[in-house]
Design a protein around this motif. Sequence first.
Motif, PDB file in Angstrom:
ATOM      1  N   TYR A   4     -17.796  21.182 -22.853  1.00 52.24           N
ATOM      2  CA  TYR A   4     -18.952  22.287 -22.251  1.00 52.24           C
ATOM      3  C   TYR A   4     -19.232  22.660 -23.309  1.00 52.24           C
ATOM      4  O   TYR A   4     -19.201  24.035 -23.361  1.00 52.24           O
ATOM      5  CB  TYR A   4     -18.041  22.974 -21.436  1.00 52.24           C
ATOM      6  CG  TYR A   4     -16.661  22.015 -20.453  1.00 52.24           C
ATOM      7  CD1 TYR A   4     -17.508  21.325 -19.492  1.00 52.24           C
ATOM      8  CD2 TYR A   4     -15.433  22.177 -20.292  1.00 52.24           C
ATOM      9  CE1 TYR A   4     -15.897  20.603 -18.290  1.00 52.24           C
ATOM     10  CE2 TYR A   4     -14.561  21.333 -19.617  1.00 52.24           C
ATOM     11  CZ  TYR A   4     -15.324  20.583 -18.670  1.00 52.24           C
ATOM     12  OH  TYR A   4     -14.292  19.472 -17.320  1.00 52.24           O
ATOM     13  N   VAL A   5     -20.038  21.665 -23.545  1.00 43.91           N
ATOM     14  CA  VAL A   5     -21.387  22.851 -24.419  1.00 43.91           C
ATOM     15  C   VAL A   5     -22.484  21.782 -24.043  1.00 43.91           C
ATOM     16  O   VAL A   5     -22.589  20.567 -23.782  1.00 43.91           O
ATOM     17  CB  VAL A   5     -21.461  22.349 -26.165  1.00 43.91           C
ATOM     18  CG1 VAL A   5     -21.475  22.266 -27.117  1.00 43.91           C
ATOM     19  CG2 VAL A   5     -19.594  22.565 -27.024  1.00 43.91           C
ATOM     20  N   THR A   6     -23.811  23.064 -23.663  1.00 45.77           N
ATOM     21  CA  THR A   6     -24.938  22.790 -23.849  1.00 45.77           C
ATOM     22  C   THR A   6     -25.121  21.825 -24.393  1.00 45.77           C
ATOM     23  O   THR A   6     -25.884  22.177 -26.133  1.00 45.77           O
ATOM     24  CB  THR A   6     -25.841  24.284 -22.911  1.00 45.77           C
ATOM     25  OG1 THR A   6     -24.775  24.896 -22.811  1.00 45.77           O
ATOM     26  CG2 THR A   6     -27.329  24.347 -22.819  1.00 45.77           C
ATOM     27  N   ILE A   7     -26.266  21.026 -24.463  1.00 43.19           N
ATOM     28  CA  ILE A   7     -26.797  19.562 -25.635  1.00 43.19           C
ATOM     29  C   ILE A   7     -28.059  20.916 -25.888  1.00 43.19           C
ATOM     30  O   ILE A   7     -29.101  20.538 -24.496  1.00 43.19           O
ATOM     31  CB  ILE A   7     -26.733  18.267 -25.023  1.00 43.19           C
ATOM     32  CG1 ILE A   7     -24.784  18.430 -24.860  1.00 43.19           C
ATOM     33  CG2 ILE A   7     -26.961  17.237 -25.916  1.00 43.19           C
ATOM     34  CD1 ILE A   7     -23.781  18.335 -26.375  1.00 43.19           C
TER      35      ILE A   7
ATOM     36  N   CYS B 122     -31.022  19.523 -28.375  1.00 43.96           N
ATOM     37  CA  CYS B 122     -32.654  18.607 -29.036  1.00 43.96           C
ATOM     38  C   CYS B 122     -32.169  18.365 -30.532  1.00 43.96           C
ATOM     39  O   CYS B 122     -32.271  17.428 -31.422  1.00 43.96           O
ATOM     40  CB  CYS B 122     -33.878  18.983 -29.543  1.00 43.96           C
ATOM     41  SG  CYS B 122     -33.887  18.571 -27.742  1.00 43.96           S
ATOM     42  N   SER B 123     -30.664  19.360 -30.904  1.00 43.53           N
ATOM     43  CA  SER B 123     -30.217  18.731 -32.678  1.00 43.53           C
ATOM     44  C   SER B 123     -29.162  18.661 -32.617  1.00 43.53           C
ATOM     45  O   SER B 123     -27.989  19.374 -31.660  1.00 43.53           O
ATOM     46  CB  SER B 123     -29.832  20.739 -32.952  1.00 43.53           C
ATOM     47  OG  SER B 123     -30.278  20.713 -34.621  1.00 43.53           O
ATOM     48  N   ILE B 124     -29.083  17.751 -33.307  1.00 45.94           N
ATOM     49  CA  ILE B 124     -27.547  17.540 -33.559  1.00 45.94           C
ATOM     50  C   ILE B 124     -26.877  18.580 -34.621  1.00 45.94           C
ATOM     51  O   ILE B 124     -25.289  18.907 -34.099  1.00 45.94           O
ATOM     52  CB  ILE B 124     -27.715  16.080 -34.252  1.00 45.94           C
ATOM     53  CG1 ILE B 124     -27.784  14.627 -32.761  1.00 45.94           C
ATOM     54  CG2 ILE B 124     -25.769  15.645 -35.006  1.00 45.94           C
ATOM     55  CD1 ILE B 124     -28.530  13.433 -34.030  1.00 45.94           C
ATOM     56  N   SER B 125     -27.098  18.514 -35.518  1.00 47.67           N
ATOM     57  CA  SER B 125     -27.059  20.426 -35.937  1.00 47.67           C
ATOM     58  C   SER B 125     -26.185  21.555 -35.272  1.00 47.67           C
ATOM     59  O   SER B 125     -24.697  21.590 -35.129  1.00 47.67           O
ATOM     60  CB  SER B 125     -27.502  20.377 -37.546  1.00 47.67           C
ATOM     61  OG  SER B 125     -28.004  19.721 -38.044  1.00 47.67           O
ATOM     62  N   ASP B 126     -26.319  22.076 -34.024  1.00 53.91           N
ATOM     63  CA  ASP B 126     -26.472  22.812 -33.078  1.00 53.91           C
ATOM     64  C   ASP B 126     -25.446  22.128 -32.813  1.00 53.91           C
ATOM     65  O   ASP B 126     -24.118  23.327 -32.348  1.00 53.91           O
ATOM     66  CB  ASP B 126     -27.639  23.275 -32.536  1.00 53.91           C
ATOM     67  CG  ASP B 126     -27.630  23.948 -31.784  1.00 53.91           C
ATOM     68  OD1 ASP B 126     -26.357  25.078 -31.629  1.00 53.91           O
ATOM     69  OD2 ASP B 126     -27.879  24.540 -30.354  1.00 53.91           O
ATOM     70  N   ASN B 127     -25.875  21.302 -31.815  1.00 57.06           N
ATOM     71  CA  ASN B 127     -24.433  20.212 -31.051  1.00 57.06           C
ATOM     72  C   ASN B 127     -23.437  20.197 -31.848  1.00 57.06           C
ATOM     73  O   ASN B 127     -22.454  20.963 -31.542  1.00 57.06           O
ATOM     74  CB  ASN B 127     -24.832  19.108 -30.645  1.00 57.06           C
ATOM     75  CG  ASN B 127     -26.279  18.986 -30.030  1.00 57.06           C
ATOM     76  OD1 ASN B 127     -26.124  20.168 -29.233  1.00 57.06           O
ATOM     77  ND2 ASN B 127     -26.804  18.195 -29.290  1.00 57.06           N
ATOM     78  N   PHE B 128     -23.095  19.990 -32.411  1.00 60.45           N
ATOM     79  CA  PHE B 128     -21.954  19.551 -33.801  1.00 60.45           C
ATOM     80  C   PHE B 128     -21.052  21.118 -34.107  1.00 60.45           C
ATOM     81  O   PHE B 128     -20.469  21.194 -33.996  1.00 60.45           O
ATOM     82  CB  PHE B 128     -22.728  18.675 -35.469  1.00 60.45           C
ATOM     83  CG  PHE B 128     -21.436  19.071 -35.136  1.00 60.45           C
ATOM     84  CD1 PHE B 128     -20.289  18.265 -35.507  1.00 60.45           C
ATOM     85  CD2 PHE B 128     -20.902  19.755 -37.142  1.00 60.45           C
ATOM     86  CE1 PHE B 128     -19.125  18.077 -36.095  1.00 60.45           C
ATOM     87  CE2 PHE B 128     -19.589  19.572 -38.094  1.00 60.45           C
ATOM     88  CZ  PHE B 128     -18.835  18.415 -37.986  1.00 60.45           C
TER      89      PHE B 128
END
Length: 193
Positions: free
Chosen positions: A31-34, A36-42
């Motif tokens: 439950y992570v708010t996705i 536009c940054s893969i770095s941030d999401n990861f």
Amino acid sequence: MTKTILLSNVTKAYLEEYERILNKMMQGMTYVTITCSISDNFIKQILPHQVAAIKMSENVLRYTTNILVQNLALEIIATSTETVECLEAIQNRCCIVQNSECELYEYMCAYKEITGAMFQSMSLPPVSNNININFLREMIVHHQGGVRLAQNVLRFCICQELIPILRNMIQTMCDRICDMEKLLDALKDCENC
């Protein structure tokens, strides 16, 4: 026909805490708010994974008398704590690196496949009355998932500060998987003596 194992109260207490840790990790990684940054999401997705490694290690330290398992758990606590601190320190800078919708879709498809397999394996590990063996089986799968997650994110255009952290994570976890597999084999051999 499978033989039902009668678990000791100590093993039950260890496994109940492990299940709490696992459930919290799965929720935190799912439950992570996705953005536009893969770095941030990861970073947001891997932090609960690293915290779970710390908690799992603290859990086994309450019960084990095996010095090799104690040392391993203490190493995991130290390296995972350091990784969490490094990731949190760069998170605000790394979220600036944006990715295309196509990259985000590809990243998330692989992420869901990796976490799905890891969650399933961690939810259904073979269980014995030997807490050391249980811990090693759980942690090996946890680390294998972590390696795959880090390798997945390295396929994309990501924050430059994140790359050395990922490479270090992969190397550390791969080395530790080898050590844990050897220790697990030795413990299983002793149990059969």
